[in-house]
Design a protein around this motif. Structure first.
Motif, PDB file in Angstrom:
ATOM      1  N   ALA A 288       0.908  -1.367  -0.091  1.00 53.51           N
ATOM      2  CA  ALA A 288      -0.491  -0.049  -0.257  1.00 53.51           C
ATOM      3  C   ALA A 288       1.094   1.287   0.047  1.00 53.51           C
ATOM      4  CB  ALA A 288      -0.966   0.060   1.779  1.00 53.51           C
ATOM      5  N   TRP A 289       0.465   2.819  -0.923  1.00 57.22           N
ATOM      6  CA  TRP A 289       1.283   3.225  -1.354  1.00 57.22           C
ATOM      7  C   TRP A 289       1.503   4.196   0.463  1.00 57.22           C
ATOM      8  CZ3 TRP A 289       5.320   5.544  -3.307  1.00 57.22           C
ATOM      9  CH2 TRP A 289       5.016   7.487  -3.258  1.00 57.22           C
ATOM     10  N   ARG A 290       2.440   4.314   0.908  1.00 57.56           N
ATOM     11  CA  ARG A 290       2.770   5.315   2.441  1.00 57.56           C
ATOM     12  C   ARG A 290       3.764   6.081   1.862  1.00 57.56           C
ATOM     13  NH1 ARG A 290       5.260  -0.555   4.534  1.00 57.56           N
ATOM     14  NH2 ARG A 290       3.429  -1.459   4.371  1.00 57.56           N
ATOM     15  N   GLY A 291       3.407   7.267   0.714  1.00 57.32           N
ATOM     16  CA  GLY A 291       3.718   8.828   0.795  1.00 57.32           C
ATOM     17  C   GLY A 291       5.542   7.888   0.629  1.00 57.32           C
ATOM     18  N   ASP A 292       6.082   7.003   0.093  1.00 56.38           N
ATOM     19  CA  ASP A 292       7.679   6.746   0.224  1.00 56.38           C
ATOM     20  C   ASP A 292       7.991   6.186  -1.113  1.00 56.38           C
ATOM     21  OD1 ASP A 292       9.821   6.527   1.216  1.00 56.38           O
ATOM     22  OD2 ASP A 292       9.527   4.982   2.395  1.00 56.38           O
ATOM     23  N   PHE A 293       8.721   6.380  -2.008  1.00 54.79           N
ATOM     24  CA  PHE A 293       8.723   5.763  -2.638  1.00 54.79           C
ATOM     25  C   PHE A 293       9.664   4.778  -2.829  1.00 54.79           C
ATOM     26  CE2 PHE A 293       6.938   8.963  -5.083  1.00 54.79           C
ATOM     27  CZ  PHE A 293       6.752   9.357  -6.404  1.00 54.79           C
TER      28      PHE A 293
ATOM     29  N   PHE B  28      17.766   1.886  -1.930  1.00 54.41           N
ATOM     30  CA  PHE B  28      16.818   3.291  -1.701  1.00 54.41           C
ATOM     31  C   PHE B  28      16.791   3.976  -0.822  1.00 54.41           C
ATOM     32  CE2 PHE B  28      16.069   1.514  -5.865  1.00 54.41           C
ATOM     33  CZ  PHE B  28      16.255   1.969  -7.355  1.00 54.41           C
ATOM     34  N   ALA B  29      16.888   5.364  -0.341  1.00 54.69           N
ATOM     35  CA  ALA B  29      17.137   6.115   0.380  1.00 54.69           C
ATOM     36  C   ALA B  29      15.943   7.517  -0.329  1.00 54.69           C
ATOM     37  CB  ALA B  29      18.053   6.178   0.934  1.00 54.69           C
ATOM     38  N   GLY B  30      15.486   8.369   0.656  1.00 56.87           N
ATOM     39  CA  GLY B  30      14.298   9.238  -0.049  1.00 56.87           C
ATOM     40  C   GLY B  30      13.029   8.965  -0.121  1.00 56.87           C
ATOM     41  N   MET B  31      12.160   9.978   0.808  1.00 54.26           N
ATOM     42  CA  MET B  31      10.288   9.192   0.302  1.00 54.26           C
ATOM     43  C   MET B  31      10.475  10.049  -1.573  1.00 54.26           C
ATOM     44  SD  MET B  31       8.994  12.019   2.482  1.00 54.26           S
ATOM     45  CE  MET B  31       9.736  12.045   3.995  1.00 54.26           C
ATOM     46  N   ILE B  32      11.183  10.609  -1.362  1.00 54.16           N
ATOM     47  CA  ILE B  32      11.055  11.139  -3.024  1.00 54.16           C
ATOM     48  C   ILE B  32      12.206  11.434  -4.054  1.00 54.16           C
ATOM     49  CG2 ILE B  32      10.502  13.177  -2.845  1.00 54.16           C
ATOM     50  CD1 ILE B  32       8.376  14.130  -5.141  1.00 54.16           C
TER      51      ILE B  32
ATOM     52  N   LEU C 289       4.638  18.625  -4.571  1.00 55.23           N
ATOM     53  CA  LEU C 289       4.919  19.681  -3.361  1.00 55.23           C
ATOM     54  C   LEU C 289       4.676  18.833  -2.042  1.00 55.23           C
ATOM     55  CD1 LEU C 289       5.367  22.565  -2.620  1.00 55.23           C
ATOM     56  CD2 LEU C 289       2.937  23.363  -2.655  1.00 55.23           C
ATOM     57  N   ALA C 290       3.749  18.486  -1.867  1.00 50.70           N
ATOM     58  CA  ALA C 290       3.517  17.783  -0.040  1.00 50.70           C
ATOM     59  C   ALA C 290       4.913  17.210   0.537  1.00 50.70           C
ATOM     60  CB  ALA C 290       2.588  16.737   0.048  1.00 50.70           C
ATOM     61  N   LEU C 291       4.851  16.102  -0.731  1.00 45.84           N
ATOM     62  CA  LEU C 291       6.637  15.067  -0.799  1.00 45.84           C
ATOM     63  C   LEU C 291       7.555  15.782  -0.353  1.00 45.84           C
ATOM     64  CD1 LEU C 291       5.629  12.235  -2.671  1.00 45.84           C
ATOM     65  CD2 LEU C 291       5.569  11.760  -0.457  1.00 45.84           C
ATOM     66  N   LEU C 292       7.914  16.842  -1.158  1.00 46.29           N
ATOM     67  CA  LEU C 292       8.985  17.636  -1.194  1.00 46.29           C
ATOM     68  C   LEU C 292       9.167  18.695   0.194  1.00 46.29           C
ATOM     69  CD1 LEU C 292       9.305  18.982  -4.963  1.00 46.29           C
ATOM     70  CD2 LEU C 292      11.148  17.500  -3.941  1.00 46.29           C
ATOM     71  N   GLU C 293       8.367  18.556   0.465  1.00 47.37           N
ATOM     72  CA  GLU C 293       8.145  19.319   1.861  1.00 47.37           C
ATOM     73  C   GLU C 293       8.991  19.229   3.443  1.00 47.37           C
ATOM     74  OE1 GLU C 293       4.700  21.910   1.926  1.00 47.37           O
ATOM     75  OE2 GLU C 293       5.565  23.299   0.571  1.00 47.37           O
ATOM     76  N   GLN C 294       8.099  17.454   3.094  1.00 46.01           N
ATOM     77  CA  GLN C 294       9.126  16.300   3.767  1.00 46.01           C
ATOM     78  C   GLN C 294      10.167  15.964   3.605  1.00 46.01           C
ATOM     79  OE1 GLN C 294       5.773  13.794   4.961  1.00 46.01           O
ATOM     80  NE2 GLN C 294       4.884  14.224   3.407  1.00 46.01           N
TER      81      GLN C 294
END
Length: 372
Positions: free
Chosen positions: A61-66, A137-141, A184-189
């Motif tokens: 499930a998508w958790r806001g983290d690539f 991998f590391a980084g949510m986006i 935008l939401a992912l980058l701001e996090q």
């Protein structure tokens, strides 16, 4: 090199990629040993397409983290090497055969020749690497495995090599404005967690601009450049170029003189041909038409298909119709109207779909007729 020494999996994550996935799978067919796909919640037929192709299909499930689903896929790989690819990309092997034929088994990773958009030049991209548990991998986006690859390379003395493998990216050819709010939401996090990641600042600037938040966009680009001054490797220098390009375009749009900014940028990355083109536009705006014409001639003399693979990609139009248009406008400023007409005619020949070139060529005696 015999591919029997190397086995390789294509690994990707997908969500609602029914439009692109069949073409990607077709490009991989017969070229890799397995395909591992992690689906993050598709509802459009993507799952059925993957199942019918016989891939190894996982779900998360998508958790806001690539990075999370990317790493789930890597955990399930059963081969010695990995090709990292997305559904909107296509693999090409210029000499045919299987992907393993292009792998150096003594290396830790290999660059591919990556085309980010249709009609762009290729650049080096990290897409092939050993299936080593230390490489994740590391980084949510804009998730990346590059620091991990570099660490393993240092520890083991294994090189990173250039390959002839090609990947074409199709996903930026259309309107991508629908992605701006999510990005935008992912980058701001992500930015507070890794503020030295220059590409975050560049993507944040482009995202703000896409949302019409122009002041925030300019601030993000300037903050990114401040970080860039403290960094020195090739890949980061290329990202700094993208930040400079963004700010120069902003300066031109506001009627400000960006020539000082361009000089700083070209001192850092002299082979940034997009900045050279922007320099030509800035010189024209500053009333220096002769110098702008020199820039146009410089760009026209370059064959983009013969450029070495660096860290930047360029629109072919910069060396073609855009350079001709720049030359034409410079000639108009110099009152050389017939010459301008010839440049507009050449621009029209290179980009026949642009009616404005044909109209201007006819208007200034470029030997073209216009049927409206």
């Amino acid at each position: 090199m015999m591919h029997s020494r190397v086995t390789i999996s294509a690994a990707m994550i997908v969500k609602n990629e029914a439009r692109f996935l069949p073409g990607c799978l077709d490009s991989l067919a017969g070229k890799v040993d397995e395909i591992v796909i992690v689906d993050t919640g598709s509802t459009d037929g993507t799952i059925e397409i993957a199942e019918s192709a016989g891939v190894r299909l996982l779900h998360q499930a998508w958790r806001g983290d690539f990075a999370g689903p990317r790493n789930l896929g890597l955990d399930q790989v059963r081969t010695g090497w990995v090709l990292y690819i997305d559904a909107d990309e296509r693999l090409s092997l210029p000499r045919g055969g299987r992907l393993a034929d292009y792998i150096d088994p003594e290396a830790v990773a290999g660059f591919v020749r990556f085309r980010p958009k249709t009609n762009f030049t290729r650049y080096r991209e990290w897409r092939l690497f050993r299936a080593d548990p230390r490489i994740r991998f590391a980084g949510m986006i804009h998730e990346t495995m590059v620091p991990a690859i570099k660490a393993v390379s240092r520890q083991e003395g294994w090189p990173v090599v250039q390959t002839h493998v090609e990947i074409d990216h199709l996903g930026y050819d259309g309107d991508i404005s629908h992605k701006h709010p999510r990005n935008l939401a992912l980058l701001e996090q992500a930015l507070p967690l890794d503020p030295d990641r220059l590409f975050y600042w560049y993507h944040l600037a482009e995202t703000y601009a896409g949302l019409g938040q122009l002041e925030e966009a300019e601030n993000a680009a300037r903050q990114g450049l401040e970080r860039a001054e403290e960094q020195d490797d090739d890949n980061r220098s290329a990202t700094a170029s993208l930040l400079y390009q963004f700010l120069v375009r902003t300066e031109l749009q506001h009627g400000r003189d960006p020539l000082g900014l361009i000089a700083s940028a070209l001192a850092r990355e002299p082979d940034d041909y997009a900045l050279h083109f922007l320099k030509g536009r800035a010189l024209l705006a500053a009333g220096q038409a002769e110098l702008a014409l020199e820039v146009a001639h410089f760009l026209r003399a370059i064959d983009p298909d013969r450029l070495p693979d660096g860290w930047l990609a360029f629109d072919h139009a910069l060396f073609g119709d855009k350079a001709c248009e720049l030359a034409a406008l410079a000639c108009l400023d110099l009152q050389r109207h017939a010459e301008a007409g010839q440049y507009f005619a050449e621009a029209s020949r290179l980009a026949p779909g642009v009616l404005a070139y044909r109209v201007k060529a006819a208007a200034f005696g470029g030997g073209m007729s216009v049927n409206l």
